[in-house]
Each structure stands twice: as C-alpha cells, then as structure tokens.
Design a protein around this motif. Sequence first.
Motif, PDB file in Angstrom:
ATOM      1  N   ALA A 140       0.765  -1.162  -0.078  1.00  0.00           N
ATOM      2  CA  ALA A 140      -0.017  -0.038  -0.084  1.00  0.00           C
ATOM      3  C   ALA A 140       0.846   1.239  -0.203  1.00  0.00           C
ATOM      4  O   ALA A 140       0.687   2.339  -0.756  1.00  0.00           O
ATOM      5  CB  ALA A 140      -0.796   0.071   1.240  1.00  0.00           C
ATOM      6  N   LEU A 175      -7.168  -0.423  -4.483  1.00  0.00           N
ATOM      7  CA  LEU A 175      -6.987  -1.212  -3.477  1.00  0.00           C
ATOM      8  C   LEU A 175      -8.485  -2.051  -3.478  1.00  0.00           C
ATOM      9  O   LEU A 175      -8.515  -3.294  -3.374  1.00  0.00           O
ATOM     10  CB  LEU A 175      -7.220  -0.409  -2.196  1.00  0.00           C
ATOM     11  N   VAL A 183      -6.525   2.700   4.305  1.00  0.00           N
ATOM     12  CA  VAL A 183      -6.300   1.091   3.941  1.00  0.00           C
ATOM     13  C   VAL A 183      -6.534   0.138   5.218  1.00  0.00           C
ATOM     14  O   VAL A 183      -6.054   0.233   6.188  1.00  0.00           O
ATOM     15  CB  VAL A 183      -5.375   0.634   3.164  1.00  0.00           C
ATOM     16  N   TRP A 238      -6.390   0.852  10.717  1.00  0.00           N
ATOM     17  CA  TRP A 238      -6.560   1.479   9.516  1.00  0.00           C
ATOM     18  C   TRP A 238      -5.146   2.308   9.203  1.00  0.00           C
ATOM     19  O   TRP A 238      -4.736   2.960  10.252  1.00  0.00           O
ATOM     20  CB  TRP A 238      -7.815   2.425   9.415  1.00  0.00           C
ATOM     21  N   ALA A 275     -10.862   0.021   1.686  1.00  0.00           N
ATOM     22  CA  ALA A 275     -10.179   1.141   1.855  1.00  0.00           C
ATOM     23  C   ALA A 275     -11.400   2.280   1.896  1.00  0.00           C
ATOM     24  O   ALA A 275     -12.198   2.159   1.181  1.00  0.00           O
ATOM     25  CB  ALA A 275      -9.124   1.539   0.714  1.00  0.00           C
TER      26      ALA A 275
END
Length: 295
Positions: free
Chosen positions: A147, A193, A230, A241, A200
């Motif tokens: 990510a 994502l 994400v 998160w 996300a």
Amino acid sequence: MLLNVVHETRYEYAPAVRTAQHLAHLKPAHGARQQLVSHELEIDPQPVQRSEATDVWGNARTFFSLQAQHEELKVTARSVVSTSPAPAVLSEMPWEEARERMRYHRGAAYDPAAEFLFASPYVPRHADFIEYALPCFPAGRPLVDAARDLMARIHADFEYETEATDVGTPALESLQLRKGVCQDFAHIMLACLRSLGLPARYVSGYLLTEPAPGRERLVGSDASHAWVSVYVPGDGSTGDWLDLDPTNRRVPGEDYVVLATGRDYSDVSPIRGVIDGGANHLLHVAVTVTPTIAA
C-alpha cells in the motif's frame, strides 16, 4: 498538537435563490487520535431550520434550511482540535492473506471494514485499476509495504493540477489523464485497493497551513484535503486502519485534521444541497489551519 481550523465557504448567486436545503460535513471527528476541543458553525443568512445528526459512517453532519430569498450564502466553521501522531502499523501480513480474510464466507464473523470493499459512486472496481496497482503487489508482499508503494507510485506518476479535473471527473478518466487534485489521487488509490479486494475508505480533512521550521509546505494547504485509509486485518482481532496521503507521499501525522470518513467524496462533501433559483453561482472557499497555544 493543538490546531485552530477556520473553514469559510461563500456562494454568490444570480439570480437570487428563493429557498434552499443544505447538508454540511464541517465538524471535525472526535476519537482516540483526535479530540475536538471546540466547534462553532455560523450560517448567514440565518436558517429557519437547523439540526445535527450522525451519519451511517459515524460523521457529524448539519442540516439547515433557508426559506428567504438570498443572493449570498456564507458558512464559517471554526474548530479547535487536539491531534496526536499516528501509531505505527507493523503488520507483516501478506496482501493476499488480507484479501482472503475479507472475502465472504458462510458463518464468518462480520467485520465492519467489509463495507469499504465495494464500488461506490465515485470509485468503481475495474480491471484498469488492477493493472495499474499490480506492480506494487507482487506475491507474498506485506499489505502495509504494498500500500505504501502504491501511494508512492501515484505520487510519482500523477501531476497535481487544479484545472485538470472537477468534482465530477470519473476516477477512470483521472487514471488516464495522470493529472488531478487530492480528491482524484484518493479516488484512484481507493479504486486500486478495492479492485484488488482490499477495504479502503476516503478521508476528508485539513493540513497545517504553515509547517514547522525546516519542513516543506504540503500540497493541499489552505484548502480541504483528502487521503486514503486502508484496512489491515488483525490476527484474530479487529484490524488497524493505515492512513496514506498519495498527494504528498506520506503517512498523515499530527499536522493533519480528520473531518470525516466515507466511501468516497460523495459521502463527505463539505457542503451540498438543493436550491430553488441561483442558476449561476460563484463559489469561494478559504481554509486556514494554524497551531494554537493551549490555555
């Protein structure tokens, strides 16, 4: 860090608006990493009806109704927010395992993060997003690393240009243009994502207007900002998160203020509404975020 936020929005209408109903997301979030110290919302002209509620995503929102003719609407939100550095997300979970944990299985425990797996009005799931993102997601790579790499790739590949897009520009078009603003960068990263099967969410908020001495001024200061969060599943427990800002290629810290979270911009736009009249209008927005000395 204690931050003072002033968000001014002014509409000029021609001809005058006869009646209007608006919904505003202008009250910063209050939680473990960010505490709302004070908040006031001034509306001119004075609405005949006004109420505050919590939306489905947990954001504070204000509804107000104007029943008198007006050529101008001014909404000013003043807030004081105490922010903290974001805790590190150290998970080494491979991204494929994270994806599998979020797949629906009969009898599996419900995870609220699954709500952010699906397409939304501004964020479609599409093969083009998978193709763009896959170089950052080789087999076995930890989700956190992948990510972060996707964030860096978007930052490198896309040009920040305010005139290239508008609020309604589709994410697929922004992907092809390789240009846009923070909203576009966030929508593209979300689409990548989610198209890979990873939850996300869209985060709206603000940046510190004047950075600390020796630090570079960030793109998006003096305006509302947007970034991505994400979901990283936990080992048998609720996950974390991880916030990532592709516009500035960094993890948001205590110099960021969270306003609201949702599936995309349509869930958390600062002000939207329905008006009777005002066929033509001009919009003026000014945001200032400055450090405040605690009393």
